[in-house]
Design a protein around this motif. Structure first.
Motif, PDB file in Angstrom:
ATOM      1  N   MET A 495       0.833  -1.202   0.000  1.00  0.00           N
ATOM      2  CA  MET A 495       0.000   0.000   0.000  1.00  0.00           C
ATOM      3  C   MET A 495       0.872   1.259   0.000  1.00  0.00           C
ATOM      4  N   TRP A 496       1.887   1.259   0.861  1.00  0.00           N
ATOM      5  CA  TRP A 496       2.752   2.441   0.963  1.00  0.00           C
ATOM      6  C   TRP A 496       3.645   2.591  -0.267  1.00  0.00           C
ATOM      7  N   HIS A 497       4.064   1.470  -0.818  1.00  0.00           N
ATOM      8  CA  HIS A 497       4.882   1.534  -2.039  1.00  0.00           C
ATOM      9  C   HIS A 497       4.076   2.149  -3.182  1.00  0.00           C
ATOM     10  N   ALA A 498       2.801   1.743  -3.277  1.00  0.00           N
ATOM     11  CA  ALA A 498       1.944   2.314  -4.324  1.00  0.00           C
ATOM     12  C   ALA A 498       1.752   3.810  -4.114  1.00  0.00           C
ATOM     13  N   MET A 499       1.585   4.227  -2.853  1.00  0.00           N
ATOM     14  CA  MET A 499       1.452   5.660  -2.567  1.00  0.00           C
ATOM     15  C   MET A 499       2.725   6.410  -2.939  1.00  0.00           C
ATOM     16  N   GLY A 500       3.886   5.832  -2.616  1.00  0.00           N
ATOM     17  CA  GLY A 500       5.149   6.472  -2.972  1.00  0.00           C
ATOM     18  C   GLY A 500       5.291   6.667  -4.471  1.00  0.00           C
ATOM     19  N   SER A 501       4.884   5.665  -5.248  1.00  0.00           N
ATOM     20  CA  SER A 501       4.956   5.778  -6.715  1.00  0.00           C
ATOM     21  C   SER A 501       4.041   6.887  -7.224  1.00  0.00           C
ATOM     22  N   CYS A 502       2.845   6.994  -6.614  1.00  0.00           N
ATOM     23  CA  CYS A 502       1.904   8.040  -7.038  1.00  0.00           C
ATOM     24  C   CYS A 502       2.454   9.426  -6.715  1.00  0.00           C
ATOM     25  N   GLN A 511       7.031  13.761  -0.083  1.00  0.00           N
ATOM     26  CA  GLN A 511       5.977  12.844   0.362  1.00  0.00           C
ATOM     27  C   GLN A 511       6.236  11.426  -0.139  1.00  0.00           C
ATOM     28  N   SER A 512       6.833  11.327  -1.326  1.00  0.00           N
ATOM     29  CA  SER A 512       7.164  10.013  -1.865  1.00  0.00           C
ATOM     30  C   SER A 512       8.168   9.294  -0.971  1.00  0.00           C
ATOM     31  N   ILE A 513       9.190  10.020  -0.507  1.00  0.00           N
ATOM     32  CA  ILE A 513      10.197   9.418   0.377  1.00  0.00           C
ATOM     33  C   ILE A 513       9.546   8.932   1.667  1.00  0.00           C
ATOM     34  N   LYS A 514       8.650   9.750   2.234  1.00  0.00           N
ATOM     35  CA  LYS A 514       7.975   9.347   3.473  1.00  0.00           C
ATOM     36  C   LYS A 514       7.176   8.066   3.266  1.00  0.00           C
ATOM     37  N   ALA A 515       6.471   7.985   2.130  1.00  0.00           N
ATOM     38  CA  ALA A 515       5.665   6.792   1.863  1.00  0.00           C
ATOM     39  C   ALA A 515       6.542   5.558   1.663  1.00  0.00           C
ATOM     40  N   PHE A 516       7.637   5.725   0.918  1.00  0.00           N
ATOM     41  CA  PHE A 516       8.534   4.586   0.704  1.00  0.00           C
ATOM     42  C   PHE A 516       9.170   4.129   2.018  1.00  0.00           C
ATOM     43  N   LYS A 517       9.496   5.082   2.891  1.00  0.00           N
ATOM     44  CA  LYS A 517      10.072   4.684   4.184  1.00  0.00           C
ATOM     45  C   LYS A 517       9.045   3.952   5.041  1.00  0.00           C
ATOM     46  N   TYR A 551      15.777   1.553  -3.679  1.00  0.00           N
ATOM     47  CA  TYR A 551      16.200   2.182  -4.933  1.00  0.00           C
ATOM     48  C   TYR A 551      15.325   3.394  -5.253  1.00  0.00           C
ATOM     49  N   GLN A 552      14.018   3.268  -5.025  1.00  0.00           N
ATOM     50  CA  GLN A 552      13.125   4.393  -5.293  1.00  0.00           C
ATOM     51  C   GLN A 552      13.397   5.563  -4.351  1.00  0.00           C
ATOM     52  N   ILE A 553      13.713   5.261  -3.082  1.00  0.00           N
ATOM     53  CA  ILE A 553      14.073   6.338  -2.144  1.00  0.00           C
ATOM     54  C   ILE A 553      15.329   7.064  -2.621  1.00  0.00           C
ATOM     55  N   ALA A 554      16.287   6.281  -3.087  1.00  0.00           N
ATOM     56  CA  ALA A 554      17.520   6.888  -3.596  1.00  0.00           C
ATOM     57  C   ALA A 554      17.228   7.817  -4.773  1.00  0.00           C
ATOM     58  N   LEU A 555      16.357   7.386  -5.689  1.00  0.00           N
ATOM     59  CA  LEU A 555      16.015   8.226  -6.836  1.00  0.00           C
ATOM     60  C   LEU A 555      15.314   9.507  -6.398  1.00  0.00           C
ATOM     61  N   MET A 556      14.479   9.409  -5.362  1.00  0.00           N
ATOM     62  CA  MET A 556      13.790  10.618  -4.858  1.00  0.00           C
ATOM     63  C   MET A 556      14.808  11.607  -4.279  1.00  0.00           C
ATOM     64  N   TYR A 557      15.796  11.093  -3.560  1.00  0.00           N
ATOM     65  CA  TYR A 557      16.838  11.988  -3.038  1.00  0.00           C
ATOM     66  C   TYR A 557      17.635  12.615  -4.178  1.00  0.00           C
ATOM     67  N   GLU A 558      17.838  11.866  -5.244  1.00  0.00           N
ATOM     68  CA  GLU A 558      18.523  12.430  -6.405  1.00  0.00           C
ATOM     69  C   GLU A 558      17.705  13.577  -7.004  1.00  0.00           C
ATOM     70  N   LYS A 559      16.367  13.409  -7.053  1.00  0.00           N
ATOM     71  CA  LYS A 559      15.504  14.485  -7.555  1.00  0.00           C
ATOM     72  C   LYS A 559      15.595  15.718  -6.680  1.00  0.00           C
ATOM     73  N   LEU A 560      15.791  15.496  -5.380  1.00  0.00           N
ATOM     74  CA  LEU A 560      15.915  16.617  -4.442  1.00  0.00           C
ATOM     75  C   LEU A 560      17.324  17.208  -4.425  1.00  0.00           C
ATOM     76  N   ASN A 561      18.178  16.701  -5.318  1.00  0.00           N
ATOM     77  CA  ASN A 561      19.569  17.179  -5.422  1.00  0.00           C
ATOM     78  C   ASN A 561      20.340  16.925  -4.124  1.00  0.00           C
ATOM     79  N   GLN A 562      20.156  15.725  -3.589  1.00  0.00           N
ATOM     80  CA  GLN A 562      20.894  15.290  -2.399  1.00  0.00           C
ATOM     81  C   GLN A 562      21.639  13.997  -2.758  1.00  0.00           C
ATOM     82  N   PRO A 563      22.736  14.116  -3.541  1.00  0.00           N
ATOM     83  CA  PRO A 563      23.397  12.911  -4.053  1.00  0.00           C
ATOM     84  C   PRO A 563      24.001  12.037  -2.961  1.00  0.00           C
ATOM     85  N   GLU A 564      24.469  12.642  -1.851  1.00  0.00           N
ATOM     86  CA  GLU A 564      25.048  11.804  -0.799  1.00  0.00           C
ATOM     87  C   GLU A 564      23.992  10.875  -0.184  1.00  0.00           C
TER      88      GLU A 564
END
Length: 656
Positions: A495-502, A511-517, A551-564
């Motif tokens: 359920m949370w993974h689907a919310m993160g994707s949306c 919000q996507s990062i919070k849902a994936f976590k 992996y999806q959380i990592a991509l969200m951080y990349e979108k937020l320009n937080q490469p570390e």
């Protein structure tokens, strides 16, 4: 729970037997069956005077005693007893008509047929302001509301009769309206199958009961009410979507007569959350039925905690042979994704009573998820041999065809189940799944909508609606339905993974990062053995995390320009290949509990290789690129990266 005495067991047995008779007299056959099965499941406790002689003569000692007469319940109220005695012949005639499904003839024995018909008016005294009626939803229902009758002060228009006769007559009216509604709806999901078709007898029943209750209150006779008419009033109010009033009248019903299981079922359907159930319990009668109701409602709300299992164990100590309680145990394991345990219990139930059809649709769902095709085929044969025209049987057969990927045949059987019972939840949800497989998104949406109309607590239907709208790229709609599903199943990572994707699709990465976590946290409760979550509850703090979610959380951080931060989650994704290591594990394979190389971990390795290359860590980048070549995934891109790395290394070695 304190020790259960013989006196308590006999009291409950007598109460359940009385409930069987009273429910049967009022044609509440499912409640009568439930009470009879529970009564039989009580252990027979021997008394001091019991003889254990198995001699044939002792078994034949009562052979000369006369056969018992027709069992009718007695009435302690003198006036009710007098009325029942006067109308006995007419009551037996009306009941025989009901048993032959001649509902209008049954009702006409006691009450005039010219009762008002039509949907509830918005001005009805039982329709509170701000409370939508059933007719207030969907197209075509607004006209139905406008056609409603005007509210009139309640008055008793009924001739004198016993409460038992009045209940039977009005219940026959209700059943007649339900039957006519199904006939008017015609084909399942056809043009007439929608909210515009309503039970036209409900208005007349409400008017009769309003007048009857008002007359009883005026004459100070409310103390002699029996609870059955309160139960019927609660049903028709719930149909009219005046749910708070329905709860009030159903609560009165279970206080007046606690062993009518149908009233408890109606109450359970009106409770939408565990918090609401917890607040409601203190108002209930303090007896064994409240314990059973609390267990059943907790199971329906997907509460699978240790306290719920303990409450079930306590009840099984009282009713050790109850098939109903064993079914609840199986469903608790089913909701917690322990399919092996649930299958074992259902298999034992089927072996003990192969003609029992109840809850076999849930058993077939379990076998479907487990891909146990031979067992599902056997279950379909057994159910069909017993009764091929039960909705549960049709769902079992439909699941079998679905497992064989014959989706058209599966839909045919789910439609047959709904033709037999338009309110059969499993069939609506399963038919939605089949339409998704057949790429018929709009039919899937309508099926799921009908499922949540029947039961708002069906998380599978809410999740299905989210998936369907996601296919249509209507992500805000999909997000709303995924949120509803997650509120019902907060510990299900899907359920949370689907919310993160949306959230990702609508460009809300925080919000996507919070849902994936949240999905990661929820995933620690389940062993992620398959994409369907068909593992078992683990409870291990160091269980393997889902690489795709990391992996999806990592991509969200990349979108937020937080490469570390992105890199740290990519490293965590790679770590899931070997899995968590035990402190005493001396092997190099991490104990063999990891995911191994997957497409997701390979994508994470490629991302890390490029990131290390970009920040000048060429040795680490080369190591990762070589691993990609060995994995056999992303090979061409890895070779290209290796060539670039070699060129950069050569340029470093060459003199300036």
């Amino acid at each position: 729970m304190p020790a259960f005495s013989k006196a308590s067991a006999e009291y409950i047995r007598t109460a359940l037997q009385e409930a069987v008779v009273k429910c049967s007299e009022r044609c509440l056959y499912q409640s009568a069956k439930w009470a009879a099965e529970l009564s039989v499941s009580l252990p027979v406790l021997p008394s001091a005077s019991t003889s254990f002689n198995t001699d044939i003569d002792s078994q034949m000692q009562d052979v000369d005693q006369p056969a018992p007469s027709v069992v009718l319940s007695s009435n302690k109220d003198a006036e009710e007893a007098r009325l029942e005695a006067q109308e006995l012949s007419r009551y037996l005639l009306a009941k025989s008509y009901f048993d032959c499904r001649e509902y209008d003839r049954c009702a006409a024995v006691f009450i005039p047929s010219a009762l008002p018909r039509g949907p509830l008016s918005p001005n009805s005294p039982n329709t509170k302001k701000g409370t939508p009626t059933k007719a207030a939803k969907g197209k075509g229902k607004e006209a139905a509301i406008n056609a409603g009758i005007e509210a009139v002060p309640p008055s008793n228009i009924l001739p004198p009769m016993s409460q038992k006769a009045l209940f039977l007559a009005l219940y026959a009216k209700y059943m007649s309206g339900e039957k006519r509604k199904d006939e008017d709806s015609e084909m399942v999901l056809g043009p007439a199958d929608g909210g515009s078709t309503v039970n036209k007898e409900i208005v007349g029943i409400i008017r009769c009961l309003e007048g009857w209750f008002a007359d009883r209150e005026a004459k100070n006779l409310g103390g002699s009410n029996q609870g059955w008419l309160e139960y019927l009033y609660g049903i028709v109010l719930a149909k009219g979507k005046t749910e708070e009033d329905a709860k009030k009248w159903l609560l009165r019903s279970v206080h007046l007569f606690s062993y009518n299981w149908g009233a408890w079922l109606e109450l359970s359907e009106l409770l939408n959350s565990e918090e609401e159930l917890r607040k409601f319990v203190p108002a209930l009668p303090q007896n064994i039925m409240t314990l059973i109701f609390h267990l059943y409602s907790s199971q329906e709300l997907y509460q699978c905690s240790d306290s719920v299992h303990q409450a079930l164990t306590d009840l099984e100590n009282i009713f050790p042979n109850s098939q109903f309680l064993k079914t609840q145990r199986a469903l608790l394991f089913y909701h917690s994704k322990d399919f092996d345990e649930a299958e074992t219990i259902f298999s034992a139930l089927l072996h003990a009573d192969p003609h029992r059809i109840d809850a076999l649709d849930h058993y077939s769902n379990i076998l479907y998820v487990m891909s146990a095709r031979p067992k599902l085929a056997f279950l379909a044969q057994v159910a069909t041999a017993t009764d091929k025209f039960r909705p549960e049987t049709c769902c079992v057969v439909g699941n079998y065809y679905s497992l064989k990927s014959e989706h058209e045949k599966a839909v045919q059987y789910f439609r047959r189940a709904l033709t037999l019972d338009r309110n059969f939840l499993s069939a609506w949800t399963l038919m939605g799944h089949e339409y998704v497989e057949m790429k018929n998104t709009h039919a899937a949406i309508e099926s799921y909508r009908r499922a949540v109309d029947v039961n708002r607590k069906d998380y599978r239907a809410w999740y299905g609606l989210g998936q369907a709208y996601e296919v249509l790229e209507m992500h805000l709609y999909a997000l709303f339905y995924f949120q509803r599903a997650a509120s019902l199943r907060p510990y299900d990572p899907k359920m949370w993974h689907a919310m993160g994707s949306c959230y990702d699709k609508i460009d809300r990465p925080i919000q996507s990062i919070k849902a994936f976590k949240r999905a990661l946290v929820a995933g620690t409760y389940y062993d992620q053995a398959s994409s369907f979550g068909s593992g078992t509850t683990t409870g291990e703090p160091n269980a393997v995390l889902d690489p795709e979610t990391l992996y999806q959380i990592a991509l969200m951080y990349e979108k937020l320009n937080q490469p570390e931060e992105a890199a740290s989650y990519m490293e965590m994704t790679l770590a899931q290949e070997e899995g968590p290591r035990d402190d005493d594990d001396d092997d190099d394979d991490g104990g063999g509990r990891g995911t191994g190389v997957t497409n997701t971990t390979s994508k994470a390795r490629m991302w890390l290789a490029k990131w290390e290359f970009a920040r000048g860590e060429l040795g680490r980048a080369m190591e990762l690129a070589n691993e990609l070549c060995q994995d056999g995934v992303e090979v061409e891109e890895a070779k290209a990266l290796i060539r670039d790395l070699r060129a950069r290394l050569e340029s470093r070695r060459s003199p300036s």
